[in-house]
Design a protein around this motif. Structure first.
Motif, PDB file in Angstrom:
ATOM      1  N   ARG A 294       1.219  -1.312   0.276  1.00  0.00           N
ATOM      2  CA  ARG A 294       0.145   0.251   0.292  1.00  0.00           C
ATOM      3  C   ARG A 294       0.799   1.643   0.203  1.00  0.00           C
ATOM      4  NH1 ARG A 294      -0.858   2.157   4.927  1.00  0.00           N
ATOM      5  NH2 ARG A 294       0.224   1.224   6.867  1.00  0.00           N
ATOM      6  N   LEU A 295      -0.159   1.919  -0.374  1.00  0.00           N
ATOM      7  CA  LEU A 295       0.655   3.348  -0.515  1.00  0.00           C
ATOM      8  C   LEU A 295       0.873   3.845   1.221  1.00  0.00           C
ATOM      9  CD1 LEU A 295       2.075   5.894  -2.433  1.00  0.00           C
ATOM     10  CD2 LEU A 295      -0.140   6.776  -2.283  1.00  0.00           C
ATOM     11  N   ILE A 296       2.518   4.665   1.613  1.00  0.00           N
ATOM     12  CA  ILE A 296       2.440   4.920   2.881  1.00  0.00           C
ATOM     13  C   ILE A 296       2.714   6.432   2.911  1.00  0.00           C
ATOM     14  CG2 ILE A 296       2.872   2.391   3.752  1.00  0.00           C
ATOM     15  CD1 ILE A 296       6.066   2.976   3.719  1.00  0.00           C
ATOM     16  N   ARG A 297       3.441   6.689   1.634  1.00  0.00           N
ATOM     17  CA  ARG A 297       3.810   8.029   1.608  1.00  0.00           C
ATOM     18  C   ARG A 297       3.913   9.167   0.791  1.00  0.00           C
ATOM     19  NH1 ARG A 297       9.261   8.861   0.364  1.00  0.00           N
ATOM     20  NH2 ARG A 297      10.495  10.732   1.010  1.00  0.00           N
ATOM     21  N   LEU A 298       3.340  10.469   0.652  1.00  0.00           N
ATOM     22  CA  LEU A 298       3.213  10.698  -0.214  1.00  0.00           C
ATOM     23  C   LEU A 298       3.771  11.951   0.091  1.00  0.00           C
ATOM     24  CD1 LEU A 298       2.037  11.142  -3.187  1.00  0.00           C
ATOM     25  CD2 LEU A 298       0.032  12.549  -2.105  1.00  0.00           C
TER      26      LEU A 298
ATOM     27  N   VAL B 284      -1.661   3.959   9.728  1.00  0.00           N
ATOM     28  CA  VAL B 284      -2.893   2.869   9.360  1.00  0.00           C
ATOM     29  C   VAL B 284      -3.072   3.303   8.098  1.00  0.00           C
ATOM     30  CG1 VAL B 284      -2.885   1.805  11.339  1.00  0.00           C
ATOM     31  CG2 VAL B 284      -4.536   3.284  10.401  1.00  0.00           C
ATOM     32  N   PRO B 285      -4.004   2.178   7.552  1.00  0.00           N
ATOM     33  CA  PRO B 285      -4.734   3.266   5.848  1.00  0.00           C
ATOM     34  C   PRO B 285      -5.931   4.310   5.473  1.00  0.00           C
ATOM     35  CG  PRO B 285      -4.150   0.488   5.950  1.00  0.00           C
ATOM     36  CD  PRO B 285      -3.856   0.742   7.674  1.00  0.00           C
ATOM     37  N   THR B 286      -6.257   4.301   7.533  1.00  0.00           N
ATOM     38  CA  THR B 286      -7.456   4.997   7.488  1.00  0.00           C
ATOM     39  C   THR B 286      -7.069   6.448   8.444  1.00  0.00           C
ATOM     40  OG1 THR B 286      -8.316   3.633   9.808  1.00  0.00           O
ATOM     41  CG2 THR B 286      -9.705   3.782   7.844  1.00  0.00           C
TER      42      THR B 286
ATOM     43  N   LEU C 218       7.572  10.868  12.831  1.00  0.00           N
ATOM     44  CA  LEU C 218       6.266  11.221  13.484  1.00  0.00           C
ATOM     45  C   LEU C 218       5.383   9.924  13.038  1.00  0.00           C
ATOM     46  CD1 LEU C 218       3.925  12.294  14.795  1.00  0.00           C
ATOM     47  CD2 LEU C 218       3.171  13.862  13.334  1.00  0.00           C
ATOM     48  N   ALA C 219       5.121   9.474  12.171  1.00  0.00           N
ATOM     49  CA  ALA C 219       3.955   8.327  11.421  1.00  0.00           C
ATOM     50  C   ALA C 219       4.504   6.970  11.980  1.00  0.00           C
ATOM     51  CB  ALA C 219       4.261   7.941  10.127  1.00  0.00           C
ATOM     52  N   THR C 220       5.684   6.888  11.732  1.00  0.00           N
ATOM     53  CA  THR C 220       6.505   6.003  13.016  1.00  0.00           C
ATOM     54  C   THR C 220       6.306   5.533  14.406  1.00  0.00           C
ATOM     55  OG1 THR C 220       8.207   5.598  11.031  1.00  0.00           O
ATOM     56  CG2 THR C 220       8.110   4.408  13.191  1.00  0.00           C
ATOM     57  N   ALA C 221       6.259   6.390  14.468  1.00  0.00           N
ATOM     58  CA  ALA C 221       6.026   6.701  16.309  1.00  0.00           C
ATOM     59  C   ALA C 221       4.659   6.605  16.714  1.00  0.00           C
ATOM     60  CB  ALA C 221       6.176   7.959  16.760  1.00  0.00           C
TER      61      ALA C 221
END
Length: 335
Positions: A109-113, A128-130, A162-165
């Motif tokens: 899935r796409l995780i970063r744009l 997460v996806p949402t 931040l997303a990882t945290a």
């Protein structure tokens, strides 16, 4: 919508004024997420804005834009913060649509744009996806185009961390967005070495694209102009990449990239229409980062761009740098 008055929050060497805005539905379950966003902006001066979205709905935002708070009787809309909220909502829906399109190539899935203009950059990272976080960097100092500017990398890393945290709060492992965690020393692929690339199309920039592509990181390189793929070379069939083809054939993945990279210009044009009124400047670079690699776009001129792909997440940053160097050394294609 609830607003918080600006407050001076102390960082190790400076005092930063942050403005916060939160949706009416926000409850204590968001407390640790909000704290993490505040900490990210304090840690990275390059970041001017962060917002959190759930299923495309704005939850809260924190920024160091320096704009005054809205008047108590102000009507919704019209401010830069309102524009950024709408743009962030638009991007989260775009990520969902792009994710569906990229599923065909079986790279996750796409995780970063990343959308990088001549005057700023916007990042949309998936927890997460949402659940998404959207970050912004602006050129407040008036130093000119941010193409290749270290502030963009700094802010990009901050949003990825931040997303990882936030994933760690859910007891989920890192997806290594941006490949930043492995950028300094990715483990060499067994058997990777100098080999001739496979050539799908060989007009225009064949020599330059063939030199940039390699099995170690930048697996596909294409030059597109006038809506046509003039050059496309790849190392997808290299023996060192065989473990990446357990669910799809080399030929199927090659066909996908040939079509998707040709259509990437139209996608970027649509994104640019939404981005330019808020961030400013033409879209010069875009990164579609998936769980297994990334797709890249670098503008060369009107209707002309370089595109590329890697299928190894550990090498997303390295492949990006390699395509960036190629783009910087080229002038727009002409007769």
């Amino acid at each position: 919508m609830r607003c918080r008055h600006p407050a001076h929050l102390s960082a190790p060497e400076e005092s930063v004024e942050l403005y916060e805005e939160e949706a009416e539905h926000l409850g204590p379950e968001f407390d640790t997420t909000r704290h993490a966003c505040r900490a990210a902006i304090l840690k990275s001066p390059a970041l001017h804005y962060l917002a959190h979205y759930s299923s495309g709905v704005f939850d809260f935002g924190v920024d160091a834009l320096g704009d005054p708070p809205p008047a108590p009787d102000a009507l919704p809309g019209g401010s830069r913060r309102e524009d950024l909220k709408r743009l962030g909502r638009h991007l989260t829906f775009q990520v969902t649509a792009l994710d569906r399109a990229l599923q065909e190539v079986r790279t996750g899935r796409l995780i970063r744009l990343v959308l990088h203009t001549e005057e700023g950059a916007l990042f949309c990272d998936s927890v997460v996806p949402t659940e998404h976080v959207v970050g912004l960097v602006l050129d407040h100092a008036g130093a000119g185009p941010l193409f290749g500017h270290p502030a963009v990398d700094e802010a990009d890393r901050a949003v990825a961390e931040l997303a990882t945290a936030l994933r760690a709060e859910l007891s989920l492992n890192s997806l290594n967005p941006g490949g930043w965690e492995t950028a300094e020393g990715p483990v060499p692929l067994p058997g990777a070495g100098p080999r001739e690339p496979f050539v799908t199309a060989g007009d225009g920039r064949l020599a330059e694209c063939a030199q940039a592509a390699r099995a170690e990181d930048l697996h596909v390189v294409a030059h597109v102009a006038g809506g046509e793929v003039l050059t496309m070379v790849d190392h997808l069939g290299d023996p060192s990449l065989a473990p990446f083809f357990k669910q799809i054939t080399v030929e199927a993945r090659r066909r996908f990239y040939a079509g998707f990279l040709r259509e990437l210009g139209g996608l970027v044009t649509k994104l640019n229409r939404a981005l330019r009124p808020v961030v400013g400047g033409l879209l010069a670079r875009a990164v579609l980062d998936v769980e297994m690699g990334a797709v890249y776009y670098y503008r060369l001129g009107p209707g002309e761009y370089l595109a590329g792909a890697t299928i190894d997440q550990a090498r997303v940053s390295n492949a990006d740098d390699r395509l960036s160097r190629l783009a910087a050394g080229l002038t727009p294609f002409g007769p």
